[in-house]
Design a protein around this motif. Structure first.
Motif, PDB file in Angstrom:
ATOM      1  N   PRO A  83      -6.179   2.251  -4.256  1.00  0.00           N
ATOM      2  CA  PRO A  83      -7.227   1.264  -3.958  1.00  0.00           C
ATOM      3  C   PRO A  83      -7.945   0.745  -5.196  1.00  0.00           C
TER       4      PRO A  83
ATOM      5  N   HIS B  33       0.810  -1.226   0.000  1.00  0.00           N
ATOM      6  CA  HIS B  33       0.000   0.000   0.000  1.00  0.00           C
ATOM      7  C   HIS B  33       0.842   1.275   0.000  1.00  0.00           C
TER       8      HIS B  33
ATOM      9  N   LEU C 161     -11.963  -4.945   5.799  1.00  0.00           N
ATOM     10  CA  LEU C 161     -10.700  -4.961   5.055  1.00  0.00           C
ATOM     11  C   LEU C 161     -10.825  -5.763   3.761  1.00  0.00           C
TER      12      LEU C 161
ATOM     13  N   SER D 141      -2.425  -2.867  10.740  1.00  0.00           N
ATOM     14  CA  SER D 141      -2.543  -1.458  11.108  1.00  0.00           C
ATOM     15  C   SER D 141      -1.258  -1.025  11.797  1.00  0.00           C
TER      16      SER D 141
ATOM     17  N   ASP E   3      -6.398   1.828   7.426  1.00  0.00           N
ATOM     18  CA  ASP E   3      -7.850   1.779   7.269  1.00  0.00           C
ATOM     19  C   ASP E   3      -8.502   2.242   8.573  1.00  0.00           C
TER      20      ASP E   3
ATOM     21  N   ASP F 201     -11.522   2.654   9.414  1.00  0.00           N
ATOM     22  CA  ASP F 201     -12.685   1.853   9.823  1.00  0.00           C
ATOM     23  C   ASP F 201     -12.238   0.599  10.578  1.00  0.00           C
ATOM     24  N   TYR F 202     -11.172  -0.035  10.105  1.00  0.00           N
ATOM     25  CA  TYR F 202     -10.639  -1.212  10.808  1.00  0.00           C
ATOM     26  C   TYR F 202     -10.109  -0.810  12.183  1.00  0.00           C
TER      27      TYR F 202
ATOM     28  N   ASP G 124      -8.183  -4.761   0.706  1.00  0.00           N
ATOM     29  CA  ASP G 124      -6.941  -4.420   1.401  1.00  0.00           C
ATOM     30  C   ASP G 124      -6.118  -5.681   1.633  1.00  0.00           C
TER      31      ASP G 124
ATOM     32  N   LYS H 187     -12.763  -4.192   0.820  1.00  0.00           N
ATOM     33  CA  LYS H 187     -12.006  -3.150   0.130  1.00  0.00           C
ATOM     34  C   LYS H 187     -10.803  -3.713  -0.626  1.00  0.00           C
TER      35      LYS H 187
END
Length: 531
Positions: A297, A288, A492, A448, A463, A465-466, A497, A495
């Motif tokens: 993304p 990423h 995740l 993360s 992320d 949200d995660y 990810d 998306k």
């Protein structure tokens, strides 16, 4: 890293525990020969473990050899997950406090005694971010502080916040003796532990020799080295080619080796013993980091939707696996359920092409995509441990990406090399790395937080949200928070990810030996058999 990576760190990492490699494991019989004392147990590994410091690596090969020389504070039952004794004979976890009382008479391989203060020093070393241990956040909650009372042999671990599976993590954290803590560099090629074996010879890239320790009585759930059938000597041999390892098993040149690909079928037909452990076998990661094509993304989603993941799963597991269900898949699974099937992006090459168009990667007259004169060319890494099945699956993925105009160069690497590349900020865009753990909190530092090389987040995933979902799940003790953990994973995956696409079964075959493999081979479970 079954980081293993775990592992199998599964990287188990094939991380691998239980470690970033997990718990669980059953066996099938391969004869009824009687148990014999002594002898040499020769274990084949697909890659060299590299630096042998047990607290500074996360690969499954390191986790495998670590079990011979080092112990953990507690152990976990491979089927139920129940916490059992190891270095600690009793324990209690409540709120932000964990207390563990050490067993009596624990000695190190150099003859010195292991004290509660020594254990606290270990936990504080791993817990100090400056030491950059990959076990921090995986097996030890960030912010934890330890103290040892040598008179009572009690270790007190104070957590920064409640940790839902803290004892499960401690069941995978190896403890180093004071001699090794004082001379950290020596741990690269030597051992300083309380385990059932001591390293006596290290020939990196070729073999490692361990000798049994007399008087060992504090093993997992009370295991001792006085048990009939344990080998006197263990030789770990590096055998990267799976077919070669299978041939050595059949000829008696190896006592045990993990065989995943097509060679496993001929070993089964030959009647060899096999210990089996479920694993997350196929897991696709993207780099990423900004500036990489996969930092976008839209590109990650396009590459995911271009793949026929069901087909890849069948090829990778030689038709014997199944779809992935959760990210923490090692038995005993702390949070059973399905975070994958409803979240995994559906295969649609046309939609994939449209996403690449939106991202500015236009298709030229030669069918290849480029942006600003730069071709869309990816470096795709995968582990060598799946043998010809892994090669075939990687070739299929490259073919499916090529169909939408993406050029990908697939490179098979052994675990040590691959781990060094992804954690060292090396050149990669896509990697097949299976992180095998049994509780979802152990995955947080890989999904993360600080990106590698400053942290374990080798894919540089960010992320919000995660992160928010994890904060909520962490506040709930034990399995009561599983719904939140699974929802965090689903976000995740939706998306792209991270893309889990295959479950499989790892089989460690044995010749003239039996053993148990709850995530990793348990040294005290080995029984030598008459040939």
């Amino acid at each position: 890293m079954k980081q293993t990576i775990a592992g199998t760190y599964g990287l188990c990492l094939a991380l691998a525990a239980t470690a970033l490699a997990g718990c669980g494991g059953s066996s099938s019989s391969g004869g009824t020969a009687g148990v014999v004392n002594g002898g040499t147990f020769t274990l084949g590994l697909s890659s060299d473990p590299g630096d042998l410091d047990p607290q500074m690596g996360a690969g499954s090969t390191l986790f495998t050899v670590t079990q011979f020389a080092y112990d953990t504070l507690v152990s976990a039952d491979g089927k139920t997950g129940e916490i059992r004794s190891a270095l600690a004979k009793s324990w209690q976890a409540k709120g932000t406090s964990v207390t563990l009382t050490l067993a009596d008479g624990i000695t190190c391989s150099d003859g010195s005694r292991l004290t509660a203060s020594d254990v606290a020093d270990n936990l504080n070393f791993v817990g100090d971010p400056k030491n950059k241990s990959p076990l921090l956040g995986t097996f030890l909650p960030p912010g934890a502080k330890a103290k040892g009372d040598d008179a009572t042999r009690v270790v007190t671990l104070t957590l920064a916040q409640p940790a839902p599976f803290v004892l499960t993590g401690l069941a995978s954290l190896p403890i180093v003796c004071p001699g090794g803590m004082a001379r950290r560099a020596s741990l690269k090629t030597a051992t300083a532990g309380t385990g059932p074996y001591k390293l006596t010879e290290a020939a990196p890239g070729d073999h490692y020799t361990y000798m049994i320790r007399d008087g060992y009585t504090w093993g997992p759930n009370g295991a001792t080295t006085a048990t009939r059938g344990l080998p006197k000597t263990v030789v770990v041999k590096v055998v990267e080619n799976e077919t070669t390892a299978a041939n050595l098993l059949l000829s008696g040149g190896l006592s045990a080796a993990t065989i995943i690909g097509p060679d496993a079928k001929r070993l089964e037909k030959a009647g060899l013993f096999a210990a089996k452990t479920p694993e997350l076998a196929g897991e696709q990661w993207y780099n990423h980091v900004a500036g990489r094509p996969t930092g976008d993304p839209k590109v990650r989603m396009a590459l995911t939707r271009a793949l026929d993941l069901d087909q890849l799963q069948k090829v990778l597991t030689s038709g014997e696996g199944g779809p992935a269900m959760t990210l923490a898949a090692n038995e005993p699974v702390a949070c059973p359920g399905d975070s994958v099937s409803r979240s995994l992006p559906a295969t649609d090459p046309r939609a994939a092409g449209a996403l690449l168009d939106q991202a500015g990667w236009k298709r030229g007259s030669d069918g290849r995509r480029a942006k600003g004169g730069k071709p869309l060319s990816l470096t795709f890494l995968y582990r060598n441990t799946n043998g010809s099945a892994g090669d075939a699956a990687a070739e299929l993925a490259v073919k499916q990406w090529k169909a939408i105009g993406v050029e990908a160069t697939a490179r098979s690497q052994n675990e040590t090399t691959l781990t060094g590349t992804i954690f060292g900020g090396g050149n990669w865009d896509v990697a097949w790395v299976s992180l095998n753990v049994n509780s979802p909190d152990q995955l947080v530092p890989f999904l993360s937080g600080p990106a590698a090389p400053k942290g374990n987040n080798f894919a540089a995933i960010s992320d919000p949200d995660y992160d928010k979902a994890v904060r909520s799940a962490m506040a709930t003790q034990g399995t009561a928070g599983c719904r939140q953990w699974l929802a965090a994973e689903s976000g995740l995956i939706a998306k792209a990810d991270i893309v889990p696409f295959a479950n499989g079964v790892v089989r460690m075959f044995g010749k003239a030996a039996r053993f148990e493999t709850p995530g990793q081979l348990v040294p005290t479970s080995i029984r030598m058999l008459a040939r």
